[in-house]
Scaffold this motif. Structure first.
Motif, PDB file in Angstrom:
ATOM      1  N   MET A   1       0.849  -1.198   0.000  1.00  0.00           N
ATOM      2  CA  MET A   1       0.000   0.000   0.000  1.00  0.00           C
ATOM      3  C   MET A   1       0.880   1.242   0.000  1.00  0.00           C
ATOM      4  SD  MET A   1      -2.933   1.173   2.727  1.00  0.00           S
ATOM      5  CE  MET A   1      -3.917  -0.289   2.417  1.00  0.00           C
ATOM      6  N   ARG A   2       0.560   2.197  -0.853  1.00  0.00           N
ATOM      7  CA  ARG A   2       1.274   3.472  -0.907  1.00  0.00           C
ATOM      8  C   ARG A   2       0.389   4.547  -0.282  1.00  0.00           C
ATOM      9  NH1 ARG A   2       1.808   3.987  -6.931  1.00  0.00           N
ATOM     10  NH2 ARG A   2       2.790   5.977  -6.449  1.00  0.00           N
ATOM     11  N   ILE A   3       0.968   5.302   0.635  1.00  0.00           N
ATOM     12  CA  ILE A   3       0.210   6.307   1.381  1.00  0.00           C
ATOM     13  C   ILE A   3       0.944   7.639   1.302  1.00  0.00           C
ATOM     14  CG2 ILE A   3      -0.762   6.955   3.611  1.00  0.00           C
ATOM     15  CD1 ILE A   3      -0.738   4.030   4.396  1.00  0.00           C
ATOM     16  N   GLY A   4       0.213   8.669   0.918  1.00  0.00           N
ATOM     17  CA  GLY A   4       0.739  10.022   0.914  1.00  0.00           C
ATOM     18  C   GLY A   4       0.115  10.837   2.024  1.00  0.00           C
ATOM     19  N   ILE A   5       0.803  11.886   2.411  1.00  0.00           N
ATOM     20  CA  ILE A   5       0.373  12.747   3.503  1.00  0.00           C
ATOM     21  C   ILE A   5      -0.201  14.043   2.949  1.00  0.00           C
ATOM     22  CG2 ILE A   5       1.094  13.977   5.580  1.00  0.00           C
ATOM     23  CD1 ILE A   5       1.284  10.912   5.715  1.00  0.00           C
ATOM     24  N   THR A   6      -1.447  14.345   3.284  1.00  0.00           N
ATOM     25  CA  THR A   6      -1.964  15.687   3.045  1.00  0.00           C
ATOM     26  C   THR A   6      -1.328  16.591   4.091  1.00  0.00           C
ATOM     27  OG1 THR A   6      -4.051  14.797   2.200  1.00  0.00           O
ATOM     28  CG2 THR A   6      -4.032  17.115   2.878  1.00  0.00           C
ATOM     29  N   SER A   7      -0.330  17.330   3.691  1.00  0.00           N
ATOM     30  CA  SER A   7       0.568  17.998   4.643  1.00  0.00           C
ATOM     31  C   SER A   7      -0.204  18.884   5.615  1.00  0.00           C
ATOM     32  CB  SER A   7       1.589  18.847   3.887  1.00  0.00           C
ATOM     33  OG  SER A   7       2.349  18.061   3.004  1.00  0.00           O
ATOM     34  N   PRO A   8       0.128  18.794   6.897  1.00  0.00           N
ATOM     35  CA  PRO A   8      -0.455  19.737   7.854  1.00  0.00           C
ATOM     36  C   PRO A   8       0.208  21.104   7.721  1.00  0.00           C
ATOM     37  CG  PRO A   8       1.213  18.400   8.937  1.00  0.00           C
ATOM     38  CD  PRO A   8       1.090  17.881   7.510  1.00  0.00           C
ATOM     39  N   VAL A   9      -0.340  22.069   8.423  1.00  0.00           N
ATOM     40  CA  VAL A   9       0.240  23.410   8.583  1.00  0.00           C
ATOM     41  C   VAL A   9       0.096  24.273   7.319  1.00  0.00           C
ATOM     42  CG1 VAL A   9       2.314  24.758   9.175  1.00  0.00           C
ATOM     43  CG2 VAL A   9       1.942  22.530  10.262  1.00  0.00           C
ATOM     44  N   VAL A  10       0.343  23.707   6.141  1.00  0.00           N
ATOM     45  CA  VAL A  10       0.435  24.531   4.931  1.00  0.00           C
ATOM     46  C   VAL A  10      -0.923  24.986   4.412  1.00  0.00           C
ATOM     47  CG1 VAL A  10       2.622  23.478   4.285  1.00  0.00           C
ATOM     48  CG2 VAL A  10       0.498  22.513   3.374  1.00  0.00           C
ATOM     49  N   THR A  11      -2.002  24.386   4.886  1.00  0.00           N
ATOM     50  CA  THR A  11      -3.345  24.899   4.627  1.00  0.00           C
ATOM     51  C   THR A  11      -4.099  24.913   5.957  1.00  0.00           C
ATOM     52  OG1 THR A  11      -4.260  22.699   4.125  1.00  0.00           O
ATOM     53  CG2 THR A  11      -3.424  24.004   2.275  1.00  0.00           C
ATOM     54  N   ALA A  12      -5.124  25.723   6.026  1.00  0.00           N
ATOM     55  CA  ALA A  12      -5.932  25.797   7.247  1.00  0.00           C
ATOM     56  C   ALA A  12      -7.404  25.781   6.855  1.00  0.00           C
ATOM     57  CB  ALA A  12      -5.590  27.046   8.047  1.00  0.00           C
ATOM     58  N   LEU A  13      -7.899  24.580   6.530  1.00  0.00           N
ATOM     59  CA  LEU A  13      -9.287  24.442   6.119  1.00  0.00           C
ATOM     60  C   LEU A  13     -10.194  24.435   7.339  1.00  0.00           C
ATOM     61  CD1 LEU A  13      -8.920  21.647   3.401  1.00  0.00           C
ATOM     62  CD2 LEU A  13      -8.899  24.126   3.096  1.00  0.00           C
ATOM     63  N   PRO A  14     -11.248  25.255   7.361  1.00  0.00           N
ATOM     64  CA  PRO A  14     -12.154  25.259   8.506  1.00  0.00           C
ATOM     65  C   PRO A  14     -12.720  23.866   8.767  1.00  0.00           C
ATOM     66  CG  PRO A  14     -12.588  27.126   7.062  1.00  0.00           C
ATOM     67  CD  PRO A  14     -11.623  26.246   6.336  1.00  0.00           C
ATOM     68  N   PRO A  19      -5.873  22.499  16.053  1.00  0.00           N
ATOM     69  CA  PRO A  19      -5.425  23.725  16.725  1.00  0.00           C
ATOM     70  C   PRO A  19      -3.918  23.926  16.717  1.00  0.00           C
ATOM     71  CG  PRO A  19      -7.184  22.684  17.981  1.00  0.00           C
ATOM     72  CD  PRO A  19      -6.843  21.742  16.865  1.00  0.00           C
ATOM     73  N   TRP A  20      -3.125  22.852  16.850  1.00  0.00           N
ATOM     74  CA  TRP A  20      -1.668  23.015  16.906  1.00  0.00           C
ATOM     75  C   TRP A  20      -1.095  23.588  15.617  1.00  0.00           C
ATOM     76  CZ3 TRP A  20       2.142  20.775  13.853  1.00  0.00           C
ATOM     77  CH2 TRP A  20       1.736  19.751  12.993  1.00  0.00           C
ATOM     78  N   VAL A 260      -3.886  10.685   3.187  1.00  0.00           N
ATOM     79  CA  VAL A 260      -4.463  10.714   4.520  1.00  0.00           C
ATOM     80  C   VAL A 260      -4.257  12.071   5.182  1.00  0.00           C
ATOM     81  CG1 VAL A 260      -4.227   8.230   4.917  1.00  0.00           C
ATOM     82  CG2 VAL A 260      -2.363   9.754   5.584  1.00  0.00           C
ATOM     83  N   HIS A 261      -5.278  12.489   5.924  1.00  0.00           N
ATOM     84  CA  HIS A 261      -5.146  13.510   6.956  1.00  0.00           C
ATOM     85  C   HIS A 261      -4.890  12.762   8.259  1.00  0.00           C
ATOM     86  CE1 HIS A 261      -6.634  17.147   4.810  1.00  0.00           C
ATOM     87  NE2 HIS A 261      -7.312  16.270   4.107  1.00  0.00           N
ATOM     88  N   VAL A 262      -3.984  13.259   9.059  1.00  0.00           N
ATOM     89  CA  VAL A 262      -3.602  12.588  10.294  1.00  0.00           C
ATOM     90  C   VAL A 262      -4.031  13.436  11.488  1.00  0.00           C
ATOM     91  CG1 VAL A 262      -1.680  11.691  11.671  1.00  0.00           C
ATOM     92  CG2 VAL A 262      -1.664  11.426   9.182  1.00  0.00           C
ATOM     93  N   ALA A 263      -4.767  12.822  12.421  1.00  0.00           N
ATOM     94  CA  ALA A 263      -5.158  13.514  13.636  1.00  0.00           C
ATOM     95  C   ALA A 263      -3.963  13.629  14.566  1.00  0.00           C
ATOM     96  CB  ALA A 263      -6.285  12.741  14.327  1.00  0.00           C
TER      97      ALA A 263
END
Length: 296
Positions: A1-14, A19-20, A260-263
């Protein structure tokens, strides 16, 4: 399985931004990127918006880091993971400008660029930038082959209705023989455009049943990448079974690569979550180079 990261920090979708992330530093982003790189994840992403009207930002968010600057910085801190624009709006750029800027990034990163590309959907932003919203589909249909030609070598040429060029030097240029194009969208036309001009499709806003039906009705070429999101943020430490089911459902819907978005509650927690997710999915970490013992 290949998994990519929807990068945190670089967007701020409501509703999707933790919060971090709102107080995160560049060092936090680099820590996430280096962990993903080390643990065997497929790619990091960065989206594009230039100027989002205030009223629209309430729904779509207003924080969008520039993908070229962001991915260039992350390229310097990583060695293997792919760097994906998800997505650039074709109507905002001339293909030669994209070829120069992102061809240079491909060179700097050692051939790790993936160009996610789309026609765009925010009319107000088109107007602000002087781009033709009503012609965005036709622009994209000429920009894609023009961009493919422009990335192909130092003296590109292309004869098309909107972006003809020739007798020019574009140097440096991409080092990959064929930079992957992932075409974004949610319509049958976007999938056809991906088949005709791209190497993959990044659909959004579609249920898994609809996605499976669209893919089953399309003859996809060998090696074609279908990049699908796994839904709400995954929590591999706290909810490993649900995380595994989310991954399996996404693959069953037709994904060859799962986004994936990661909590997480911090960059450190995010890296711990990535470690748990990598183990859950059976990813192969990057081998570490043994340190030579010091002389006695």
């Amino acid at each position: 399985m290949r998994i990519g990261i929807t990068s945190p920090v670089v967007t701020a979708l409501p509703g999707a931004c933790s919060p971090w992330e709102r107080t995160a530093t560049v060092a936090d982003l680099v820590a996430v990127a280096t962990a993903a790189d080390r643990l065997g994840f497929d790619h990091l992403t960065c989206s594009e918006h230039v100027a989002v009207p205030v009223a629209v930002a309430e729904q779509r968010g207003g924080t969008y880091w520039d993908p070229l600057a962001t991915l260039s910085h992350l390229a310097a801190h990583t060695t293997r993971i792919r760097l994906a624009t998800q997505v650039l709006v074709l109507g905002y750029h001339h293909p030669l400008a994209l070829a120069k800027r992102y061809g240079t990034l491909d060179l700097l990163s050692g051939g790790r660029l993936v160009l996610g590309l789309g026609v765009g959907s925010l009319e107000e932003e088109f107007d602000l930038l002087g781009a033709a919203y009503d012609e965005r589909g036709a622009v994209a249909d000429d920009a894609l082959p023009a961009l493919r030609a422009a990335l192909g070598g130092p003296r590109p040429s292309y004869d098309g209705p909107r972006f003809p060029f020739g007798g020019v030097v574009v140097e440096p240029h991409a080092v990959q023989a064929r930079v992957p194009f992932w075409i974004g969208g949610h319509t049958a036309r976007s999938l056809r455009r991906a088949r005709e001009h791209g190497d993959g499709w990044i659909p959004f806003g579609l249920g898994h049943d609809r996605l499976r039906a669209m893919l089953d009705g399309t003859d996809l070429p060998d090696g074609f990448e279908v990049v699908l999101g796994a839904g709400r943020p995954v929590d591999p430490i706290g909810e490993p079974d649900r995380t595994r089911r989310a991954l399996d459902r996404t693959v069953a819907a037709g994904a060859t690569v799962v986004n994936v978005h990661v909590a997480a509650t911090s960059a450190t927690h995010y890296a711990d979550q990535l470690s748990a997710l990598a183990a859950l999915a059976g990813l192969t970490p990057t081998p570490t180079t043994p340190t030579a013992p010091e002389d006695a």
